[in-house]
Design an enzyme around this catalytic site. Structure first.
Site, PDB file in Angstrom:
ATOM      1  N   GLY A 102       2.170   0.082   6.758  1.00 47.53           N
ATOM      2  CA  GLY A 102       0.755   0.522   6.393  1.00 47.53           C
ATOM      3  C   GLY A 102       0.090  -0.868   6.083  1.00 47.53           C
ATOM      4  O   GLY A 102       0.307  -1.986   6.470  1.00 47.53           O
ATOM      5  N   CYS A 103      -0.923  -0.895   5.440  1.00 47.56           N
ATOM      6  CA  CYS A 103      -1.761  -2.055   5.195  1.00 47.56           C
ATOM      7  C   CYS A 103      -1.135  -3.250   4.611  1.00 47.56           C
ATOM      8  O   CYS A 103      -0.324  -3.170   3.643  1.00 47.56           O
ATOM      9  CB  CYS A 103      -2.833  -1.766   4.152  1.00 47.56           C
ATOM     10  N   PHE A 104      -1.054  -4.354   5.286  1.00 46.03           N
ATOM     11  CA  PHE A 104      -0.011  -5.435   4.759  1.00 46.03           C
ATOM     12  C   PHE A 104      -0.594  -5.985   3.500  1.00 46.03           C
ATOM     13  O   PHE A 104       0.289  -6.847   2.870  1.00 46.03           O
ATOM     14  CB  PHE A 104       0.109  -6.640   6.009  1.00 46.03           C
TER      15      PHE A 104
END
Length: 176
Positions: free
Chosen positions: A14-16
């Protein structure tokens, strides 16, 4: 003096922004870089990756000392940051650029990741299949500077995003 033998680990979850902090302060971790991998476009930008047309996924690349923190332990930390049953994103972030992937850099890493995935599936912890992909590492392109160490640079924004993403609630209910 004994020279350290450093290795790479690359994880998409997902979002880094949310994938850096869990690894950043572990012993033996030299660096955690946010970036893009798994796609066909060279040197993609954040805006391009967000369109879903580059084939890339947001990921973190970790440089680590396996003598201090073994790869199998990194994989265990990875699982506990993700929903391994959701193939098309993580939490509020949807689409292929947020899919969960373990990108392996060696045959040994592949075997460790596959065994860990099987153990997680066999554990019965989840009532759905473990769908996280395990794929060979591909070129990794560091994200723009403003994405690096985002949790340190923009703490209020990071914490606001994270608290509303559903990630912490999921981790609390499934991993704690």
């Amino acid at each position: 003096m004994v020279e350290k033998k450093l290795e790479k680990a690359t994880f998409a979850g997902g979002c880094f922004w949310c994938m850096v902090k869990p690894f950043d302060s572990l012993p033996g971790i030299e660096s955690v870089i946010s970036g893009y991998t798994g796609g066909h476009k060279e040197n993609p930008t954040y805006e391009e990756v967000c369109t879903g047309t580059t084939g890339h996924t947001e990921a973190v690349q970790i440089i680590f000392d396996p003598a201090v923190f073994p790869y199998k332990d990194l994989v265990e930390v990875y699982w506990q940051q993700t929903d391994p049953t959701d193939a098309m994103g993580q939490f509020v972030d949807r689409g292929s650029s947020y899919r969960p992937v373990i990108f392996y850099h060696s045959e040994e890493q592949r075997k460790i990741a596959e065994a860990s995935k099987k153990a997680l599936q066999d554990s019965g912890k989840f009532n759905k299949p473990i769908v996280t992909s395990i794929e060979p590492a591909q070129p990794f392109y560091p994200a723009e500077d403003y994405h690096q160490d985002f949790y340190k640079k923009s703490g209020a924004h990071y914490h606001g995003y994270r608290s509303h993403s559903g990630r912490d609630q999921y981790i609390e209910s499934h991993w704690k």
